[in-house]
Design a protein around this motif. Structure first.
Motif, short mmCIF file in Angstrom:
data_model
loop_
_atom_site.label_atom_id
_atom_site.label_comp_id
_atom_site.label_asym_id
_atom_site.label_seq_id
_atom_site.Cartn_x
_atom_site.Cartn_y
_atom_site.Cartn_z
N ARG A 74 40.57 55.05 42.04
CA ARG A 74 40.48 54.88 43.31
C ARG A 74 39.15 54.13 43.86
O ARG A 74 39.41 53.44 44.73
CB ARG A 74 40.85 56.32 44.30
CG ARG A 74 42.25 57.03 43.89
CD ARG A 74 42.25 58.15 44.83
NE ARG A 74 41.17 59.14 44.75
CZ ARG A 74 41.56 60.27 43.67
NH1 ARG A 74 42.69 60.30 43.07
NH2 ARG A 74 40.79 61.14 43.51
N SER A 75 38.20 54.52 43.38
CA SER A 75 36.98 53.96 43.84
C SER A 75 36.99 52.41 43.41
O SER A 75 36.45 51.75 44.10
CB SER A 75 35.75 54.84 43.10
OG SER A 75 35.53 55.98 43.57
N LEU A 76 37.49 52.22 42.33
CA LEU A 76 37.35 50.76 41.94
C LEU A 76 38.43 49.87 42.64
O LEU A 76 38.04 49.01 42.98
CB LEU A 76 37.94 50.67 40.36
CG LEU A 76 37.02 51.32 39.31
CD1 LEU A 76 37.73 51.25 37.98
CD2 LEU A 76 35.79 50.04 38.98
N ARG A 113 33.20 44.59 44.35
CA ARG A 113 33.52 45.50 43.06
C ARG A 113 32.47 46.04 42.37
O ARG A 113 31.17 45.44 42.44
CB ARG A 113 34.19 44.32 42.22
CG ARG A 113 35.63 43.75 42.70
CD ARG A 113 36.22 42.54 41.75
NE ARG A 113 37.44 41.99 42.24
CZ ARG A 113 38.53 42.42 41.93
NH1 ARG A 113 38.46 43.51 41.17
NH2 ARG A 113 39.59 42.02 42.32
N PHE A 114 32.72 46.91 41.55
CA PHE A 114 31.69 47.60 40.69
C PHE A 114 31.49 46.42 39.44
O PHE A 114 32.39 45.72 39.03
CB PHE A 114 32.18 48.87 39.99
CG PHE A 114 31.84 49.95 41.13
CD1 PHE A 114 30.65 50.47 41.38
CD2 PHE A 114 33.06 50.38 41.72
CE1 PHE A 114 30.48 51.47 42.26
CE2 PHE A 114 32.95 51.36 42.77
CZ PHE A 114 31.55 51.69 42.94
N ASP A 115 30.11 46.45 39.01
CA ASP A 115 29.88 45.76 37.86
C ASP A 115 30.09 46.35 36.54
O ASP A 115 30.46 45.84 35.59
CB ASP A 115 28.47 45.17 38.07
CG ASP A 115 28.25 44.39 39.27
OD1 ASP A 115 28.78 43.31 39.41
OD2 ASP A 115 27.28 44.69 40.00
N GLY A 142 43.26 46.69 34.39
CA GLY A 142 43.23 46.29 35.92
C GLY A 142 42.34 45.50 36.57
O GLY A 142 42.42 44.64 37.54
N GLN A 143 41.03 45.56 35.96
CA GLN A 143 40.01 45.01 36.46
C GLN A 143 38.96 44.35 35.33
O GLN A 143 37.89 45.06 34.95
CB GLN A 143 39.01 45.69 37.50
CG GLN A 143 39.88 46.10 38.63
CD GLN A 143 38.92 46.59 39.75
OE1 GLN A 143 37.78 46.16 39.77
NE2 GLN A 143 39.32 47.64 40.58
N PRO A 144 39.43 43.19 34.68
CA PRO A 144 38.79 42.75 33.49
C PRO A 144 37.36 42.73 33.50
O PRO A 144 36.66 42.40 32.73
CB PRO A 144 39.71 41.77 32.84
CG PRO A 144 40.38 41.17 34.08
CD PRO A 144 40.63 42.47 34.93
#
Length: 255
Positions: free
Chosen positions: A42-44, A53-55, A97-99
């Motif tokens: 959920r945070s992502l 976006r988170f790194d 989902g977030q490569p």
């Protein structure tokens, strides 16, 4: 100053908050914490939707709870039983989902087999939970430069595990290739978690015919359970049938 956005994912609240506080003291680090896989996802998603976006994700190897929608890249064998490592399952889900997000697995102890699983799932590093803050920061900054970080003591064991995994994958691929097109379709349904009745309805076959196909799949793959067949299929790169798309065509063309 370019700031690094880090998400700590650990269900041990004291550890997660302590690590987040230590990282937040760095002038170039923004840090948040999540206490479960679903909370991390959920945070992502929220961060991505807001354009921030988170790194880097720091993920507990022993993260508790199931991660919805995150299929593990590889099976885990413990005492001849199939199981999943939840933290590594989250790594696989994030990679899918977030490569662009780099993941580093935090572990209580060194384990070559699980470190290899983490790398296969898409992790960029494996770090002991009791490592120094300076070491962890080096890893965080390193994975953003596309480096892979492992403790030196694990290198030989991880290479051995990865070599064995490639061998097992090749063997698994050979076994899957021995299936008929219809049997491969049944196998994909099994990977999707469909039972005999659901497979019969999807493929327009009788439950008895599906039972025969499933028995043939198990026999050709050399396994004795659906769970083992699914694990082998995943090693061979066989994905689940698309449950949201159209059903396969009627008739016996795939038989």
């Amino acid at each position: 100053m370019v700031r690094i956005r880090v998400l700590v994912v650990d269900d041990h609240r004291i550890f997660a908050e302590s690590l987040a506080a230590a990282l937040a003291a760095e002038p170039d680090v923004d840090v948040s914490a999540a206490g479960s896989g679903p909370a991390a996802l959920r945070s992502l998603e929220r961060a991505a939707a807001e354009g921030r976006r988170f790194d880097v994700l720091l993920v507990d190897a022993d993260l508790g709870g199931n991660v919805p929608g995150a299929r593990p890249a590889v099976p885990v064998h413990d005492n001849n039983e199939e199981g999943l490592v939840d933290g590594i399952s989250l790594v696989a889900g994030v990679r899918s989902g977030q490569p662009g997000v780099r993941t580093v697995v935090l572990a209580e102890k060194d384990d070559s087999r699980r470190a290899a699983l983490a790398l296969q799932a898409g992790a960029s590093g494996w770090v002991a939970k009791d490592c120094s803050l300076s070491r962890l920061l080096t890893v965080i900054r390193g994975v953003l430069r596309d480096e892979t970080h492992l403790p030196p003591a694990l290198l030989t064991g991880v290479l051995r595990e990865l070599t064995a995994a490639r061998k097992h994958r090749t063997e698994s691929e050979r076994l899957v290739e021995s299936l008929t097109p219809r049997e491969r379709e049944v196998l994909r349904c099994m990977v999707a978690g469909l039972g005999r009745k659901a497979v019969a309805e999807r493929l327009f076959l009788s439950p008895h015919t599906v039972r025969t196909h499933m028995q043939n799949v198990l026999g050709k793959l050399g396994v004795h359970s659906t769970l083992a067949a699914v694990a082998l299929a995943r090693r061979a790169g066989v994905g689940p049938v698309d449950l949201t798309g159209d059903v396969v065509e009627r008739g016996g063309q795939l038989a």
